[in-house]
Design a protein around this motif. Structure first.
Motif, PDB file in Angstrom:
ATOM      1  N   ALA A 176       0.284 -13.663 -22.278  1.00  0.00           N
ATOM      2  CA  ALA A 176      -0.256 -13.531 -23.636  1.00  0.00           C
ATOM      3  C   ALA A 176       0.345 -14.585 -24.552  1.00  0.00           C
ATOM      4  O   ALA A 176      -0.357 -15.236 -25.337  1.00  0.00           O
ATOM      5  N   GLY A 177       1.664 -14.770 -24.452  1.00  0.00           N
ATOM      6  CA  GLY A 177       2.316 -15.798 -25.255  1.00  0.00           C
ATOM      7  C   GLY A 177       1.834 -17.185 -24.899  1.00  0.00           C
ATOM      8  O   GLY A 177       1.591 -18.023 -25.772  1.00  0.00           O
ATOM      9  N   GLU A 178       1.668 -17.436 -23.607  1.00  0.00           N
ATOM     10  CA  GLU A 178       1.175 -18.735 -23.156  1.00  0.00           C
ATOM     11  C   GLU A 178      -0.244 -18.970 -23.669  1.00  0.00           C
ATOM     12  O   GLU A 178      -0.588 -20.086 -24.087  1.00  0.00           O
ATOM     13  N   ALA A 179      -1.066 -17.914 -23.644  1.00  0.00           N
ATOM     14  CA  ALA A 179      -2.448 -18.044 -24.116  1.00  0.00           C
ATOM     15  C   ALA A 179      -2.505 -18.401 -25.594  1.00  0.00           C
ATOM     16  O   ALA A 179      -3.299 -19.261 -26.014  1.00  0.00           O
ATOM     17  N   VAL A 180      -1.662 -17.767 -26.390  1.00  0.00           N
ATOM     18  CA  VAL A 180      -1.628 -18.075 -27.828  1.00  0.00           C
ATOM     19  C   VAL A 180      -1.203 -19.528 -28.040  1.00  0.00           C
ATOM     20  O   VAL A 180      -1.787 -20.255 -28.849  1.00  0.00           O
ATOM     21  N   ARG A 181      -0.200 -19.957 -27.293  1.00  0.00           N
ATOM     22  CA  ARG A 181       0.268 -21.331 -27.410  1.00  0.00           C
ATOM     23  C   ARG A 181      -0.814 -22.334 -27.016  1.00  0.00           C
ATOM     24  O   ARG A 181      -0.845 -23.462 -27.501  1.00  0.00           O
ATOM     25  N   CYS A 182      -1.725 -21.895 -26.124  1.00  0.00           N
ATOM     26  CA  CYS A 182      -2.781 -22.787 -25.636  1.00  0.00           C
ATOM     27  C   CYS A 182      -4.073 -22.678 -26.450  1.00  0.00           C
ATOM     28  O   CYS A 182      -5.095 -23.241 -26.054  1.00  0.00           O
ATOM     29  N   GLY A 183      -4.053 -21.934 -27.543  1.00  0.00           N
ATOM     30  CA  GLY A 183      -5.194 -21.934 -28.447  1.00  0.00           C
ATOM     31  C   GLY A 183      -5.992 -20.660 -28.555  1.00  0.00           C
ATOM     32  O   GLY A 183      -7.004 -20.617 -29.273  1.00  0.00           O
ATOM     33  N   ALA A 184      -5.589 -19.578 -27.886  1.00  0.00           N
ATOM     34  CA  ALA A 184      -6.339 -18.324 -27.990  1.00  0.00           C
ATOM     35  C   ALA A 184      -6.097 -17.669 -29.347  1.00  0.00           C
ATOM     36  O   ALA A 184      -4.957 -17.504 -29.771  1.00  0.00           O
ATOM     37  N   GLU A 185      -7.190 -17.301 -30.007  1.00  0.00           N
ATOM     38  CA  GLU A 185      -7.080 -16.549 -31.261  1.00  0.00           C
ATOM     39  C   GLU A 185      -7.258 -15.059 -31.039  1.00  0.00           C
ATOM     40  O   GLU A 185      -6.879 -14.252 -31.886  1.00  0.00           O
ATOM     41  N   ILE A 186      -7.837 -14.694 -29.914  1.00  0.00           N
ATOM     42  CA  ILE A 186      -7.992 -13.288 -29.521  1.00  0.00           C
ATOM     43  C   ILE A 186      -7.503 -13.163 -28.088  1.00  0.00           C
ATOM     44  O   ILE A 186      -7.967 -13.887 -27.198  1.00  0.00           O
ATOM     45  N   VAL A 187      -6.554 -12.280 -27.857  1.00  0.00           N
ATOM     46  CA  VAL A 187      -6.021 -12.036 -26.520  1.00  0.00           C
ATOM     47  C   VAL A 187      -6.455 -10.639 -26.100  1.00  0.00           C
ATOM     48  O   VAL A 187      -6.134  -9.650 -26.767  1.00  0.00           O
ATOM     49  N   ILE A 188      -7.193 -10.582 -25.000  1.00  0.00           N
ATOM     50  CA  ILE A 188      -7.776  -9.320 -24.539  1.00  0.00           C
ATOM     51  C   ILE A 188      -6.987  -8.836 -23.322  1.00  0.00           C
ATOM     52  O   ILE A 188      -6.870  -9.540 -22.325  1.00  0.00           O
ATOM     53  N   VAL A 189      -6.456  -7.628 -23.413  1.00  0.00           N
ATOM     54  CA  VAL A 189      -5.636  -7.071 -22.339  1.00  0.00           C
ATOM     55  C   VAL A 189      -6.205  -5.723 -21.924  1.00  0.00           C
ATOM     56  O   VAL A 189      -6.443  -4.843 -22.766  1.00  0.00           O
ATOM     57  N   GLY A 190      -6.407  -5.570 -20.630  1.00  0.00           N
ATOM     58  CA  GLY A 190      -6.904  -4.309 -20.088  1.00  0.00           C
ATOM     59  C   GLY A 190      -5.840  -3.604 -19.284  1.00  0.00           C
ATOM     60  O   GLY A 190      -5.048  -2.819 -19.798  1.00  0.00           O
ATOM     61  N   GLY A 191      -5.771  -3.917 -17.976  1.00  0.00           N
ATOM     62  CA  GLY A 191      -4.931  -3.174 -17.048  1.00  0.00           C
ATOM     63  C   GLY A 191      -3.476  -3.087 -17.423  1.00  0.00           C
ATOM     64  O   GLY A 191      -2.847  -2.040 -17.230  1.00  0.00           O
ATOM     65  N   ASN A 192      -2.900  -4.151 -17.955  1.00  0.00           N
ATOM     66  CA  ASN A 192      -1.476  -4.130 -18.277  1.00  0.00           C
ATOM     67  C   ASN A 192      -1.147  -3.278 -19.494  1.00  0.00           C
ATOM     68  O   ASN A 192       0.038  -3.084 -19.809  1.00  0.00           O
ATOM     69  N   ILE A 193      -2.167  -2.759 -20.154  1.00  0.00           N
ATOM     70  CA  ILE A 193      -1.965  -1.741 -21.190  1.00  0.00           C
ATOM     71  C   ILE A 193      -2.491  -0.391 -20.713  1.00  0.00           C
ATOM     72  O   ILE A 193      -1.753   0.589 -20.659  1.00  0.00           O
ATOM     73  N   VAL A 194      -3.754  -0.325 -20.357  1.00  0.00           N
ATOM     74  CA  VAL A 194      -4.378   0.981 -20.128  1.00  0.00           C
ATOM     75  C   VAL A 194      -3.891   1.662 -18.857  1.00  0.00           C
ATOM     76  O   VAL A 194      -4.008   2.877 -18.715  1.00  0.00           O
ATOM     77  N   ARG A 195      -3.306   0.898 -17.911  1.00  0.00           N
ATOM     78  CA  ARG A 195      -2.783   1.514 -16.695  1.00  0.00           C
ATOM     79  C   ARG A 195      -1.279   1.731 -16.751  1.00  0.00           C
ATOM     80  O   ARG A 195      -0.665   2.118 -15.758  1.00  0.00           O
ATOM     81  N   SER A 196      -0.697   1.488 -17.900  1.00  0.00           N
ATOM     82  CA  SER A 196       0.739   1.651 -18.045  1.00  0.00           C
ATOM     83  C   SER A 196       1.101   3.106 -18.302  1.00  0.00           C
ATOM     84  O   SER A 196       0.372   3.826 -18.988  1.00  0.00           O
ATOM     85  N   ALA A 197       2.260   3.531 -17.772  1.00  0.00           N
ATOM     86  CA  ALA A 197       2.757   4.873 -18.092  1.00  0.00           C
ATOM     87  C   ALA A 197       3.150   4.954 -19.560  1.00  0.00           C
ATOM     88  O   ALA A 197       3.020   6.004 -20.188  1.00  0.00           O
ATOM     89  N   ASP A 198       3.620   3.838 -20.112  1.00  0.00           N
ATOM     90  CA  ASP A 198       4.012   3.763 -21.518  1.00  0.00           C
ATOM     91  C   ASP A 198       3.083   2.770 -22.221  1.00  0.00           C
ATOM     92  O   ASP A 198       3.418   1.599 -22.389  1.00  0.00           O
ATOM     93  N   VAL A 199       1.922   3.249 -22.632  1.00  0.00           N
ATOM     94  CA  VAL A 199       0.919   2.373 -23.241  1.00  0.00           C
ATOM     95  C   VAL A 199       1.449   1.743 -24.524  1.00  0.00           C
ATOM     96  O   VAL A 199       1.304   0.535 -24.744  1.00  0.00           O
ATOM     97  N   THR A 200       2.066   2.535 -25.360  1.00  0.00           N
ATOM     98  CA  THR A 200       2.573   2.012 -26.632  1.00  0.00           C
ATOM     99  C   THR A 200       3.638   0.945 -26.392  1.00  0.00           C
ATOM    100  O   THR A 200       3.617  -0.132 -27.000  1.00  0.00           O
ATOM    101  N   GLY A 201       4.566   1.228 -25.488  1.00  0.00           N
ATOM    102  CA  GLY A 201       5.616   0.267 -25.187  1.00  0.00           C
ATOM    103  C   GLY A 201       5.074  -1.014 -24.587  1.00  0.00           C
ATOM    104  O   GLY A 201       5.519  -2.118 -24.948  1.00  0.00           O
TER     105      GLY A 201
END
Length: 428
Positions: A176-201
């Motif tokens: 995500a950090g690399e993507a922002v550095r490379c020009g992304a204005e919107i970073v879309i994350v699925g599995g690494n959030i929604v499949r986490s035991a600690d979604v908020t964390g």
């Protein structure tokens, strides 16, 4: 650097689970909420309506993946409460222009998804000229499993177009950090959030990675190093799930209990306890390899024992799998060595020299070729074809992530059948 937006993709099947995960993700810093394609297919426009109702101040993205009837599908999503509707970038231009006209009518925006586009830069420039509002550099999950990379796609687009760039596919905190550095204005994350035991964390960690990207890009590992590292993170059941319940050896057990075995196969065909070729294979094998032995099904005499195991330990061989018996297990267990066999007997064979090394063999019900990957743990041993090893390792990691979230929901008081909506999704 502009403040980049974090969008959580709810690629789930059940609306109640999606709503809970969305709440936890918003608490962690997700700003845009996406009704993922699986959720829309499962729950229809009600998914968008519910998100709009429960998150009135959030931007709601509908990942419709529009390929036809642009006006109709944009209208559906807009009326249900979506602010942004995703269409396929490789849809016909007539679909694109109709989607944009509908978006103007209903006051929403269009995001074009570049998944599977052959010439993404040219297509992105053309989509911008047609009036698309956001371009998404997206590598789909099946493509990710084979090694394609969304951030690399983003880099090819950066500076080529003037509308905002989004990125999706396999994004974690570092990426995500690399993507922002490379020009992304919107970073879309699925599995690494929604499949986490600690979604908020997990969401906070990704948000932090976006806000303070690392200055140095981690050195890329070789394919073998990355595959090995991935297999260390998953279990043999994770792997068989990723292979559609295939690849598992039968009747073989871990002699030393809780040990982990990962490596490429050096195969041995021997007969009735003839231990010449198994021991010679130690000299053939390289550090990190796994010796896989077919003893022609015999369990009354052992082609392997403590001295051969000690030789493997000293040479750095990752483990041994025997379709047959082993002896000297008290000494082998003291070494805590990853050795898997069908039986334990005290009888040793004789070094007659029959058989061969590094030919295709059968071992415990599975064909094994030299160079195939072998993974073993207390649940058993799995054979992974060499040409699919990286893909299967990636898929197995996704299986593990999914189980982590299910486990957390069971801990909170649900049951397995409730979490996976068993009755609803039984084959009709």
């Amino acid at each position: 650097m502009k403040h980049a937006i974090l969008q959580v993709a709810l690629d789930l099947l059940d609306l109640d689970r999606a709503m809970q995960i969305a709440r936890e993700a918003v608490d962690g810093g997700a700003e845009w909420i996406e009704a993922g394609t699986p959720l829309i297919k499962s729950e229809g426009m009600q998914a968008i309506r519910s998100l709009r109702e429960h998150f009135p101040d959030s931007v709601i993205v509908a990942d419709m993946k529009v390929a036809d009837t642009g006006t109709l599908e944009v209208e559906m999503a807009a009326k249900a409460g979506a602010n942004i509707i995703c269409i396929l970038a490789d849809a016909d231009d007539s679909v694109i222009t109709e989607s944009i006209r509908a978006a103007q009518l209903y006051g929403v925006r269009i995001m074009a998804d570049l998944i599977n586009v052959n010439d993404p830069v040219s297509r992105a420039k053309h989509l911008e000229s047609l009036g698309v509002h956001i371009i998404c550099a997206h590598v789909g999950i099946d493509q990710q499993m084979t090694g394609k990379d969304s951030v690399e796609l983003l880099i090819t687009l950066s500076g080529q177009i003037h509308v905002p760039l989004a990125v999706a596919g396999g994004i974690d905190a570092d990426r995500a950090g690399e993507a922002v550095r490379c020009g992304a204005e919107i970073v879309i994350v699925g599995g690494n959030i929604v499949r986490s035991a600690d979604v908020t964390g997990s969401t906070k960690k990704i948000r932090s990675g976006m806000d303070a990207p690392a200055r140095e890009i981690p050195k890329k590992k070789s394919a073998d190093e990355e595959t090995h590292n991935l297999f260390l993170q998953v279990s043999s059941p994770n792997i068989t799930d990723a292979m559609h319940r295939k690849g598992a050896m039968t009747g073989v057990l871990s002699i030393c209990g809780k040990v982990k075995l990962v490596g490429r196969a050096v195969t041995v065909q021997t007969f009735a306890g003839d231990w010449a070729k198994p021991v010679e294979a130690i000299d053939v094998a390289n550090k990190g390899d796994v010796i896989v032995i077919n003893n022609d099904g015999g369990t009354h005499v052992a082609p392997w024992g403590e001295l051969a195991t000690l030789s493997c330990v000293k040479k750095g061989i990752a483990g041994v799998v025997i379709d047959g018996a082993v002896r000297d297990v008290d000494d082998i267990r003291a070494m805590k060595y990853p050795l898997f066999a069908k039986a334990i007997v005290p009888n040793a064979g004789e070094p007659k020299g029959l058989g061969e090394i590094n030919a295709e063999i059968q071992c415990c019900g599975q064909y094994v070729r030299p160079g195939d990957w072998i993974v073993g743990d207390e649940s058993g041993v799995v054979v992974i074809p060499a040409e699919r090893a990286y893909e299967i390792a990636r898929r197995a990691l996704e299986v593990r992530k999914n189980e982590e979230r299910i486990r957390e929901e069971i801990q909170r008081g649900s049951t397995l059948s409730e979490v996976v909506q068993l009755i609803k999704w039984e084959k009709k």
